[in-house]
Scaffold this active site. Sequence first.
Site, PDB file in Angstrom:
ATOM      1  N   TYR A  64     -35.888  53.875 -14.199  1.00 19.67           N
ATOM      2  CA  TYR A  64     -35.069  53.112 -13.263  1.00 19.67           C
ATOM      3  C   TYR A  64     -35.597  51.681 -13.154  1.00 19.67           C
ATOM      4  O   TYR A  64     -36.736  51.447 -12.742  1.00 19.67           O
ATOM      5  CB  TYR A  64     -35.051  53.762 -11.884  1.00 19.67           C
ATOM      6  CG  TYR A  64     -34.378  55.118 -11.829  1.00 19.67           C
ATOM      7  CD1 TYR A  64     -33.601  55.592 -12.871  1.00 19.67           C
ATOM      8  CD2 TYR A  64     -34.516  55.941 -10.707  1.00 19.67           C
ATOM      9  CE1 TYR A  64     -32.987  56.834 -12.819  1.00 19.67           C
ATOM     10  CE2 TYR A  64     -33.906  57.185 -10.648  1.00 19.67           C
ATOM     11  CZ  TYR A  64     -33.144  57.629 -11.717  1.00 19.67           C
ATOM     12  OH  TYR A  64     -32.544  58.863 -11.658  1.00 19.67           O
ATOM     13  N   SER A 110     -34.083  67.974 -15.932  1.00 21.52           N
ATOM     14  CA  SER A 110     -32.872  67.257 -15.535  1.00 21.52           C
ATOM     15  C   SER A 110     -31.918  67.219 -16.714  1.00 21.52           C
ATOM     16  O   SER A 110     -32.273  66.746 -17.795  1.00 21.52           O
ATOM     17  CB  SER A 110     -33.192  65.833 -15.077  1.00 21.52           C
ATOM     18  OG  SER A 110     -32.000  65.148 -14.699  1.00 21.52           O
ATOM     19  N   GLN A 155     -32.209  69.090 -12.145  1.00 23.60           N
ATOM     20  CA  GLN A 155     -31.431  68.012 -11.520  1.00 23.60           C
ATOM     21  C   GLN A 155     -30.198  67.719 -12.383  1.00 23.60           C
ATOM     22  O   GLN A 155     -30.231  66.904 -13.295  1.00 23.60           O
ATOM     23  CB  GLN A 155     -32.279  66.749 -11.363  1.00 23.60           C
ATOM     24  CG  GLN A 155     -31.590  65.668 -10.557  1.00 23.60           C
ATOM     25  CD  GLN A 155     -32.537  64.534 -10.175  1.00 23.60           C
ATOM     26  OE1 GLN A 155     -32.344  63.403 -10.571  1.00 23.60           O
ATOM     27  NE2 GLN A 155     -33.567  64.836  -9.406  1.00 23.60           N
ATOM     28  N   SER A 182     -25.254  62.235  -8.436  1.00 23.69           N
ATOM     29  CA  SER A 182     -23.868  61.775  -8.564  1.00 23.69           C
ATOM     30  C   SER A 182     -22.869  62.635  -7.807  1.00 23.69           C
ATOM     31  O   SER A 182     -21.815  62.997  -8.345  1.00 23.69           O
ATOM     32  CB  SER A 182     -23.466  61.695 -10.034  1.00 23.69           C
ATOM     33  OG  SER A 182     -22.330  60.866 -10.210  1.00 23.69           O
ATOM     34  N   LEU A 214     -20.875  61.709  -5.653  1.00 17.50           N
ATOM     35  CA  LEU A 214     -19.646  60.933  -5.457  1.00 17.50           C
ATOM     36  C   LEU A 214     -19.058  60.470  -6.782  1.00 17.50           C
ATOM     37  O   LEU A 214     -18.203  59.588  -6.808  1.00 17.50           O
ATOM     38  CB  LEU A 214     -19.934  59.722  -4.551  1.00 17.50           C
ATOM     39  CG  LEU A 214     -20.440  60.045  -3.151  1.00 17.50           C
ATOM     40  CD1 LEU A 214     -20.695  58.772  -2.366  1.00 17.50           C
ATOM     41  CD2 LEU A 214     -19.452  60.941  -2.403  1.00 17.50           C
ATOM     42  N   ARG A 230     -21.329  49.594  -8.556  1.00 19.64           N
ATOM     43  CA  ARG A 230     -22.018  49.990  -9.785  1.00 19.64           C
ATOM     44  C   ARG A 230     -21.144  49.784 -11.017  1.00 19.64           C
ATOM     45  O   ARG A 230     -21.601  49.275 -12.045  1.00 19.64           O
ATOM     46  CB  ARG A 230     -22.422  51.465  -9.682  1.00 19.64           C
ATOM     47  CG  ARG A 230     -23.109  52.029 -10.904  1.00 19.64           C
ATOM     48  CD  ARG A 230     -23.415  53.488 -10.708  1.00 19.64           C
ATOM     49  NE  ARG A 230     -24.087  53.733  -9.441  1.00 19.64           N
ATOM     50  CZ  ARG A 230     -24.335  54.942  -8.945  1.00 19.64           C
ATOM     51  NH1 ARG A 230     -23.976  56.011  -9.620  1.00 19.64           N
ATOM     52  NH2 ARG A 230     -24.940  55.090  -7.789  1.00 19.64           N
ATOM     53  N   GLN A 282     -24.076  52.321   5.022  1.00 20.54           N
ATOM     54  CA  GLN A 282     -23.798  53.386   4.059  1.00 20.54           C
ATOM     55  C   GLN A 282     -24.709  54.586   4.306  1.00 20.54           C
ATOM     56  O   GLN A 282     -24.273  55.734   4.212  1.00 20.54           O
ATOM     57  CB  GLN A 282     -23.998  52.871   2.631  1.00 20.54           C
ATOM     58  CG  GLN A 282     -22.952  51.863   2.189  1.00 20.54           C
ATOM     59  CD  GLN A 282     -23.254  51.281   0.820  1.00 20.54           C
ATOM     60  OE1 GLN A 282     -24.402  51.141   0.427  1.00 20.54           O
ATOM     61  NE2 GLN A 282     -22.209  50.928   0.082  1.00 20.54           N
ATOM     62  N   GLU A 311     -23.355  56.461   7.292  1.00 22.95           N
ATOM     63  CA  GLU A 311     -22.150  57.220   6.962  1.00 22.95           C
ATOM     64  C   GLU A 311     -22.491  58.467   6.143  1.00 22.95           C
ATOM     65  O   GLU A 311     -21.929  59.540   6.367  1.00 22.95           O
ATOM     66  CB  GLU A 311     -21.164  56.335   6.195  1.00 22.95           C
ATOM     67  CG  GLU A 311     -20.452  55.315   7.058  1.00 22.95           C
ATOM     68  CD  GLU A 311     -19.631  55.967   8.161  1.00 22.95           C
ATOM     69  OE1 GLU A 311     -18.760  56.790   7.838  1.00 22.95           O
ATOM     70  OE2 GLU A 311     -19.874  55.664   9.341  1.00 22.95           O
ATOM     71  N   ASN A 312     -23.420  58.322   5.209  1.00 25.27           N
ATOM     72  CA  ASN A 312     -23.809  59.479   4.381  1.00 25.27           C
ATOM     73  C   ASN A 312     -24.395  60.595   5.232  1.00 25.27           C
ATOM     74  O   ASN A 312     -24.112  61.780   5.012  1.00 25.27           O
ATOM     75  CB  ASN A 312     -24.822  59.054   3.317  1.00 25.27           C
ATOM     76  CG  ASN A 312     -24.204  58.227   2.208  1.00 25.27           C
ATOM     77  OD1 ASN A 312     -22.989  58.221   2.024  1.00 25.27           O
ATOM     78  ND2 ASN A 312     -25.032  57.520   1.460  1.00 25.27           N
TER      79      ASN A 312
END
Length: 328
Positions: A54, A152, A178, A208, A210, A229, A291, A294-295
Amino acid sequence: MEYRHLGRTGLKVSVLSYGAWVTFGSSVGVPLAKKLLKQCYDGGVNFFDNAEVYADGKAEEVMGQAFKELDIPRSSLVVSTKIFWGGKGVNDRGLSRKHIIEGTKAALKRLQMEYVDLIFCHRPDTTTPIEETVRAMNFVIDQGWAMYWGTSEWTAAQITEAWGVAERLGLIGPAMEQPEYNMFNRKKVEGDFLPLYAKYGLGLTIWSPLASGLLTGKYSKDHVPPDSRLAQEMYKGLKEKKLAQDNLDKVDKLRPIAEKLGVPLAQLALAWCVRNPHVSTVITGATKEEQVAENLKALEVLPKLTPDVLDKIEAIMQSAPDAPASFR
């Protein structure tokens, strides 16, 4: 916040977690990271996900420095990293013993931590024998650099092979996987992995939820928010895949369901993932404090996911795998 065991381990993780992919080290620096991590932690989140790839390692640096400045007790955090893509050198990628050991030590240095709680093999490495990877991951655990190891985006067959090696050698097998999991992508979690939950106690830290933001409802064929993104050049291929007209049509049909329940579409999508008892935690992402807030409200949507609501969602998505699976 709800906490679930990570598979068959004694470790408990918050059912909603926070990941650094795409954001930390690129659009999010240490000052904002501190605010986001603190807000998640205050909301009950205890699992924070990262990876050596990342932002070319900068995501780990940002998270590590942020946690250091926040001075949160290390024992109250569950931190992960993932090993596979560590650099441009010929031995800086993959799951060889050399890269697993060197990559883990480098990740810990960037995170400024003595250990991570979870370490994942970020992808399967078909050029390295699984036995070498299993032995190396056990060495990492024996050194105290990680508490548990997992995979993963491995296949059920690859995970089964890893467990076979571990059992034959008297070693520790992968405790968690994952995979991507959302309303569009269900085959592995609800189909392929079904035998693994009972046999190996496999836990899931899904990513992911969403569908790269598609299930927030903010995208259309002609509108991609500039700060999103899918607006980034490096995700051009992902944009073309996710914003297929059929996908957008399905999202449009989901909107009335969310509206009738009185919740944002994103919260509906997150709650839909959480309702699967095989999911230990749902990794969320956010670049804004609102955000995060809200999550975290997605858990309030769970009681609203009645069999009737789930049937309506399935009638739209038609994405259930062939293998029988019911998480109601």
